[in-house]
Design a protein around this motif. Structure first.
Motif, short mmCIF file in Angstrom:
data_model
loop_
_atom_site.label_atom_id
_atom_site.label_comp_id
_atom_site.label_asym_id
_atom_site.label_seq_id
_atom_site.Cartn_x
_atom_site.Cartn_y
_atom_site.Cartn_z
N GLU A 48 8.19 -19.68 -9.71
CA GLU A 48 8.55 -18.55 -8.86
C GLU A 48 7.35 -18.30 -7.97
O GLU A 48 6.24 -18.08 -8.47
CB GLU A 48 8.80 -17.31 -9.72
CG GLU A 48 9.23 -16.08 -8.95
CD GLU A 48 10.74 -16.04 -8.71
OE1 GLU A 48 11.24 -16.85 -7.90
OE2 GLU A 48 11.40 -15.21 -9.35
N TYR A 76 5.40 -16.05 -5.07
CA TYR A 76 5.38 -14.68 -4.56
C TYR A 76 5.18 -14.63 -3.05
O TYR A 76 5.31 -13.58 -2.44
CB TYR A 76 4.25 -13.89 -5.24
CG TYR A 76 4.60 -13.33 -6.61
CD1 TYR A 76 5.83 -13.58 -7.20
CD2 TYR A 76 3.69 -12.53 -7.29
CE1 TYR A 76 6.13 -13.06 -8.44
CE2 TYR A 76 4.00 -12.00 -8.53
CZ TYR A 76 5.22 -12.27 -9.11
OH TYR A 76 5.52 -11.74 -10.33
N ASP A 77 4.80 -15.77 -2.43
CA ASP A 77 4.60 -15.74 -0.97
C ASP A 77 5.19 -16.98 -0.34
O ASP A 77 5.67 -17.87 -1.03
CB ASP A 77 3.11 -15.62 -0.64
CG ASP A 77 2.31 -16.82 -1.15
OD1 ASP A 77 2.79 -17.57 -2.05
OD2 ASP A 77 1.20 -17.02 -0.66
N PRO A 79 0.83 -1.22 0.00
CA PRO A 79 0.00 0.00 0.00
C PRO A 79 0.86 1.27 0.00
O PRO A 79 0.46 2.29 -0.57
CB PRO A 79 -0.81 -0.12 1.30
CG PRO A 79 -0.84 -1.59 1.59
CD PRO A 79 0.51 -2.09 1.15
C1 FAD Z 1 10.52 -13.25 -6.36
C2 FAD Z 1 9.28 -12.45 -6.05
C3 FAD Z 1 8.75 -11.63 -7.03
C4 FAD Z 1 7.59 -10.89 -6.78
N1 FAD Z 1 7.05 -10.12 -7.77
C5 FAD Z 1 5.89 -9.46 -7.55
C6 FAD Z 1 5.29 -8.69 -8.59
O1 FAD Z 1 5.80 -8.59 -9.72
N2 FAD Z 1 4.11 -8.05 -8.31
C7 FAD Z 1 3.51 -8.13 -7.07
O2 FAD Z 1 2.45 -7.51 -6.89
N3 FAD Z 1 4.07 -8.85 -6.08
C8 FAD Z 1 5.24 -9.49 -6.27
N4 FAD Z 1 5.83 -10.20 -5.24
C9 FAD Z 1 5.26 -10.10 -3.88
C10 FAD Z 1 5.84 -8.86 -3.16
O3 FAD Z 1 7.24 -9.01 -3.00
C11 FAD Z 1 5.24 -8.64 -1.77
O4 FAD Z 1 5.32 -9.83 -1.04
C12 FAD Z 1 3.80 -8.18 -1.86
O5 FAD Z 1 3.74 -6.91 -2.52
C13 FAD Z 1 3.18 -8.07 -0.47
O6 FAD Z 1 3.94 -7.17 0.30
P1 FAD Z 1 3.26 -6.42 1.54
O7 FAD Z 1 4.33 -5.87 2.40
O8 FAD Z 1 2.19 -5.49 1.06
O9 FAD Z 1 2.51 -7.61 2.29
P2 FAD Z 1 2.97 -8.30 3.67
O10 FAD Z 1 2.61 -7.44 4.82
O11 FAD Z 1 4.38 -8.73 3.55
O12 FAD Z 1 1.98 -9.55 3.62
C14 FAD Z 1 2.26 -10.65 2.81
C15 FAD Z 1 0.96 -11.21 2.28
O13 FAD Z 1 0.77 -10.75 0.95
C16 FAD Z 1 0.36 -11.84 0.12
N5 FAD Z 1 0.86 -11.52 -1.24
C17 FAD Z 1 2.15 -11.39 -1.64
N6 FAD Z 1 2.22 -11.05 -2.95
C18 FAD Z 1 0.95 -10.97 -3.39
C19 FAD Z 1 0.38 -10.65 -4.65
N7 FAD Z 1 1.15 -10.32 -5.70
N8 FAD Z 1 -0.96 -10.68 -4.75
C20 FAD Z 1 -1.74 -10.98 -3.67
N9 FAD Z 1 -1.26 -11.28 -2.45
C21 FAD Z 1 0.07 -11.27 -2.31
C22 FAD Z 1 1.02 -13.05 0.73
O14 FAD Z 1 0.28 -14.21 0.52
C23 FAD Z 1 1.02 -12.72 2.21
O15 FAD Z 1 -0.15 -13.22 2.81
C24 FAD Z 1 6.97 -10.96 -5.49
C25 FAD Z 1 7.54 -11.78 -4.50
C26 FAD Z 1 8.66 -12.51 -4.77
C27 FAD Z 1 9.23 -13.39 -3.68
#
Ligand code: FAD
Length: 234
Positions: free
Chosen positions: A231, A233-234, A79
């Motif tokens: 890959e 994402y979580d 956010p």
């Molecule tokens: C290698 C890698 C590449 C990634 N590339 C992308 C990308 O291109 N675009 C992207 O939006 N995110 C991507 N992610 C996920 C991103 O890094 C974050 O984890 C995500 O944005 C959540 O962060 P946050 O701090 O808002 O949530 P946090 O407070 O860390 O909470 C994590 C929660 O978010 C959920 N979550 C994580 N990613 C997503 C998602 N994409 N959609 C829905 N729920 C999600 C998880 O299940 C978990 O419950 C990637 C993750 C990895 C490991």
């Protein structure tokens, strides 16, 4: 080996792609290189604590990379990223990751399967693959609602311009009862579009639950584990 660097980047462009996904373009140094499929880390300081989140490089051009970022409900960092504006400065580390096309990818058929923003690395990998193969390339993408589909025009245009590329998107919970596209989970696309006797590799990207389910399904269909690259994402 590609050089991994930490650099300060400027936000060049922000687009609200769907109600929950923004695509953001970041400046990169002239010498920045990456392998399609790789990601970068954004390094943030939140209340004095360093937070890193990873985002796949979806598109790239001279001096920029683009990421597609989902705003996760109650997420700690995404956010905040959604509040970033043009000309803001951010810290980036990359490129990172091993989720790239296999060396022999150009010599065989390949299927790419994603849900949500998991389609992002495929926006970089598929054009690279299509530039060097005439073997079949299939993208299967699943989303919850019809307004969440990302890069639809991009992949539809690739489909128009490459007769060996098939693109199918499916919606699991359409909000409009008249929705005319395919309805179901990405697993239903596999049932319908996995070629008979498919002998290539499958690339998966998205949340772990989908990856686990799809991997199991593919193994049951006779695709060996070594042919499934993912890959999560979580
Ligand atoms: C290698 C890698 C590449 C990634 N590339 C992308 C990308 O291109 N675009 C992207 O939006 N995110 C991507 N992610 C996920 C991103 O890094 C974050 O984890 C995500 O944005 C959540 O962060 P946050 O701090 O808002 O949530 P946090 O407070 O860390 O909470 C994590 C929660 O978010 C959920 N979550 C994580 N990613 C997503 C998602 N994409 N959609 C829905 N729920 C999600 C998880 O299940 C978990 O419950 C990637 C993750 C990895 C490991």
């Amino acid at each position: 080996m590609l050089k991994i660097t930490k650099f300060e980047s400027e936000i060049l462009e922000v687009n609200q792609e769907t109600p929950s996904v923004k695509t953001i373009r970041f400046s990169v140094p002239e010498e920045f290189e990456f392998n399609p499929g790789q990601f970068v880390a954004f390094i943030l300081d939140i209340d004095g604590k360093e937070e890193r989140r990873f985002y796949s490089i979806a598109k790239h051009g001279k001096g920029y990379i683009e990421a597609a970022i989902n705003k996760v409900k109650n997420g700690r960092v995404s956010p905040i990223i959604h509040n970033w504006k043009k000309e803001d400065k951010v810290k980036i580390h990359g490129p990172l990751g091993m989720f790239v096309l296999k060396k022999d990818a150009f010599e065989k058929e390949n299927i790419f399967i994603a849900t949500g923003t998991g389609v992002a690395p495929f926006a970089a990998m598929i054009p690279k693959l299509l530039s060097g193969t005439d073997k079949k390339v299939i993208l299967l993408a699943g989303y919850k609602h019809e307004n969440e589909i990302i890069y639809d025009k991009f992949f539809s245009d690739l489909n128009k311009n490459n007769k060996n590329f098939e693109y199918h998107a499916v919606i699991s919970r359409p909000e409009n009862p008249q929705y005319k596209g395919s309805i179901g989970r990405v697993q239903s696309l596999i049932e319908n579009h996995l070629p008979h006797n498919f002998a290539g590799d499958v690339y998966l990207c998205g949340l772990y639950e989908m990856i686990k389910d799809v991997e199991q399904m593919l193994i049951q269909k006779g695709i060996a584990k070594e042919r499934i690259i993912f890959e999560r994402y979580d």
